[in-house]
Write a protein that holds these residues in place. Sequence first.
Motif, PDB file in Angstrom:
ATOM      1  N   CYS A  14       0.799  -1.051   0.077  1.00  0.00           N
ATOM      2  CA  CYS A  14      -0.122   0.087  -0.032  1.00  0.00           C
ATOM      3  C   CYS A  14       1.009   1.329  -0.091  1.00  0.00           C
ATOM      4  N   ALA A  15       1.963   1.402   0.853  1.00  0.00           N
ATOM      5  CA  ALA A  15       2.768   2.296   1.058  1.00  0.00           C
ATOM      6  C   ALA A  15       3.640   2.451  -0.496  1.00  0.00           C
ATOM      7  N   MET A  16       3.951   1.420  -1.285  1.00  0.00           N
ATOM      8  CA  MET A  16       4.312   1.570  -2.397  1.00  0.00           C
ATOM      9  C   MET A  16       3.633   2.039  -3.491  1.00  0.00           C
ATOM     10  N   GLY A  17       2.221   1.720  -3.375  1.00  0.00           N
ATOM     11  CA  GLY A  17       1.315   2.287  -4.219  1.00  0.00           C
ATOM     12  C   GLY A  17       0.990   3.716  -4.215  1.00  0.00           C
ATOM     13  N   MET A  18       1.030   4.167  -2.958  1.00  0.00           N
ATOM     14  CA  MET A  18       1.005   5.664  -2.695  1.00  0.00           C
ATOM     15  C   MET A  18       2.085   6.152  -2.960  1.00  0.00           C
ATOM     16  N   ALA A  19       3.290   5.777  -3.021  1.00  0.00           N
ATOM     17  CA  ALA A  19       4.261   6.468  -3.524  1.00  0.00           C
ATOM     18  C   ALA A  19       4.323   6.584  -5.067  1.00  0.00           C
ATOM     19  N   VAL A  25       8.472  10.470  -6.091  1.00  0.00           N
ATOM     20  CA  VAL A  25       8.699   9.261  -5.127  1.00  0.00           C
ATOM     21  C   VAL A  25       8.653   7.873  -5.769  1.00  0.00           C
ATOM     22  N   SER A  26       9.664   7.125  -5.324  1.00  0.00           N
ATOM     23  CA  SER A  26       9.618   5.719  -6.199  1.00  0.00           C
ATOM     24  C   SER A  26       9.107   4.916  -4.952  1.00  0.00           C
ATOM     25  N   GLY A  27       8.085   3.867  -5.413  1.00  0.00           N
ATOM     26  CA  GLY A  27       7.714   2.772  -4.559  1.00  0.00           C
ATOM     27  C   GLY A  27       8.911   1.912  -4.322  1.00  0.00           C
ATOM     28  N   ALA A 163       7.915   2.826 -17.551  1.00  0.00           N
ATOM     29  CA  ALA A 163       7.741   3.369 -16.065  1.00  0.00           C
ATOM     30  C   ALA A 163       7.626   2.399 -14.942  1.00  0.00           C
ATOM     31  N   ILE A 164       7.443   0.929 -15.193  1.00  0.00           N
ATOM     32  CA  ILE A 164       7.543  -0.090 -14.242  1.00  0.00           C
ATOM     33  C   ILE A 164       8.674  -0.321 -13.767  1.00  0.00           C
ATOM     34  N   CYS A 165       9.786  -0.162 -14.591  1.00  0.00           N
ATOM     35  CA  CYS A 165      11.149  -0.388 -14.397  1.00  0.00           C
ATOM     36  C   CYS A 165      11.608   0.866 -13.431  1.00  0.00           C
ATOM     37  N   ALA A 166      11.083   1.997 -13.796  1.00  0.00           N
ATOM     38  CA  ALA A 166      11.760   2.959 -12.839  1.00  0.00           C
ATOM     39  C   ALA A 166      10.705   3.067 -11.308  1.00  0.00           C
ATOM     40  N   MET A 167       9.524   2.269 -11.495  1.00  0.00           N
ATOM     41  CA  MET A 167       8.974   2.260 -10.103  1.00  0.00           C
ATOM     42  C   MET A 167       9.578   1.141  -9.129  1.00  0.00           C
ATOM     43  N   ILE A 168      10.281   0.229  -9.863  1.00  0.00           N
ATOM     44  CA  ILE A 168      11.187  -0.665  -8.764  1.00  0.00           C
ATOM     45  C   ILE A 168      12.577  -0.149  -8.422  1.00  0.00           C
ATOM     46  N   LEU A 169      13.006   1.158  -8.981  1.00  0.00           N
ATOM     47  CA  LEU A 169      14.296   1.605  -8.801  1.00  0.00           C
ATOM     48  C   LEU A 169      14.119   2.401  -7.750  1.00  0.00           C
ATOM     49  N   PRO A 170      14.700   2.298  -6.756  1.00  0.00           N
ATOM     50  CA  PRO A 170      14.775   3.408  -5.431  1.00  0.00           C
ATOM     51  C   PRO A 170      15.313   4.718  -6.028  1.00  0.00           C
ATOM     52  N   ILE A 172      14.006   6.563  -8.453  1.00  0.00           N
ATOM     53  CA  ILE A 172      13.341   7.141  -9.431  1.00  0.00           C
ATOM     54  C   ILE A 172      12.043   6.720  -9.531  1.00  0.00           C
ATOM     55  N   SER A 173      11.203   7.670  -9.997  1.00  0.00           N
ATOM     56  CA  SER A 173       9.627   7.627  -9.755  1.00  0.00           C
ATOM     57  C   SER A 173       9.114   7.304 -11.167  1.00  0.00           C
ATOM     58  N   GLY A 174       8.282   6.139 -11.263  1.00  0.00           N
ATOM     59  CA  GLY A 174       7.549   5.787 -12.242  1.00  0.00           C
ATOM     60  C   GLY A 174       6.761   6.919 -12.551  1.00  0.00           C
ATOM     61  N   ALA A 175       5.930   7.344 -11.816  1.00  0.00           N
ATOM     62  CA  ALA A 175       4.972   8.310 -12.225  1.00  0.00           C
ATOM     63  C   ALA A 175       5.621   9.518 -12.845  1.00  0.00           C
ATOM     64  N   PHE A 176       6.999   9.978 -12.390  1.00  0.00           N
ATOM     65  CA  PHE A 176       7.767  11.128 -13.006  1.00  0.00           C
ATOM     66  C   PHE A 176       8.202  10.454 -14.270  1.00  0.00           C
ATOM     67  N   ILE A 177       8.670   9.608 -14.418  1.00  0.00           N
ATOM     68  CA  ILE A 177       8.794   8.993 -15.804  1.00  0.00           C
ATOM     69  C   ILE A 177       7.657   9.006 -16.639  1.00  0.00           C
ATOM     70  N   LEU A 178       6.394   8.712 -16.392  1.00  0.00           N
ATOM     71  CA  LEU A 178       5.384   8.869 -17.066  1.00  0.00           C
ATOM     72  C   LEU A 178       5.108  10.211 -17.363  1.00  0.00           C
TER      73      LEU A 178
END
Length: 316
Positions: A14-19, A25-27, A163-170, A172-178
């Motif tokens: 849940c915290a990862m999803g919020m991030a 902010v990266s999940g 985006a998903i690759c960025a989401m699992i990298l501390p 680097i925000s997947g949302a920001f890549i999007l």
Amino acid sequence: MRFGKYVLLALKGCAMGMADVVPGVSGGTIAFISGIYEELIASIRSVDLTALKLLCGFRLKALWRHINGKFLFSVLLGIAVAIFSLARLMTYLLEHHPIEIWSFFFGLIIASALLVSREVKRWNAASVISLLVGAVLAYWITVISPVETPNTWWFILLSGAVAICAMILPGISGAFILLLLGKYQFILLAVGELRIGVLALFVIGAVAGIVSFSHLLSWLLRRHHDPTIALLMGFMIGSLNKVWPWKEVLETYADSHGALHPLVERNVLPSTFADLTGSESQLWQAAALAVAGFLVIYLIERIGRRLARKTSATEA
């Protein structure tokens, strides 16, 4: 105890999803500081040809064990719940209390980077160079300007994969890549309106991207552990540029409802922010929330270590 363990995993998800719904902010950062990062990468990596053969042979129990199903399901459930239920709350907080929220994240990321540094067993030239490369790369990503991109099926697939690759990298925000790819509002709107076609394409791209990338990341963590951890720490440090609370808006963009949002910003001092906007800098509130974010990470880490010791004692 086992049920509590999976509830805790769902809360971490849940915290990862919020991030992940916040540009900046990266999940992956949350996964790292909550102690599930390497298991998450290994579990995702297990979705391979063996898993496909088990699925085609309808050996579902063996498949569930092979992919660490209980762990993955708990974390992914938490991520999904957060994205679909808390996206609006995070959007509201960022719109109405940006300085406080970004300050909290700033403190959170500083604490995260310090905790991650403990995972580097030996600091040498390779680790230091990796740290610098990660910091410079993350900083560069935060300062490049977003671009206009097509809404075609292949680009939605590509956006999901990147985006998903960025989401699992501390860091680097997947949302920001999007946002850089010009697809942040487009995908967020698709989530809000449940546009199944768009979401299906995005998810297919995300699954392909994360399975492929997790193999590379897992190999790096096994063969070059310290430089890889140092690189991830560098990503966190470089991302601090994005979450600095006081910014001057240089360019804006209009969403589908005609509301204006910041597109290009530059960091300024609190006093400069007050002069530019005529608003209070909220320096003391920001400092308090940065300290709160810092302490929250250490609290999570201590609880995680205590639960890990209890689990080890129970299994022994």
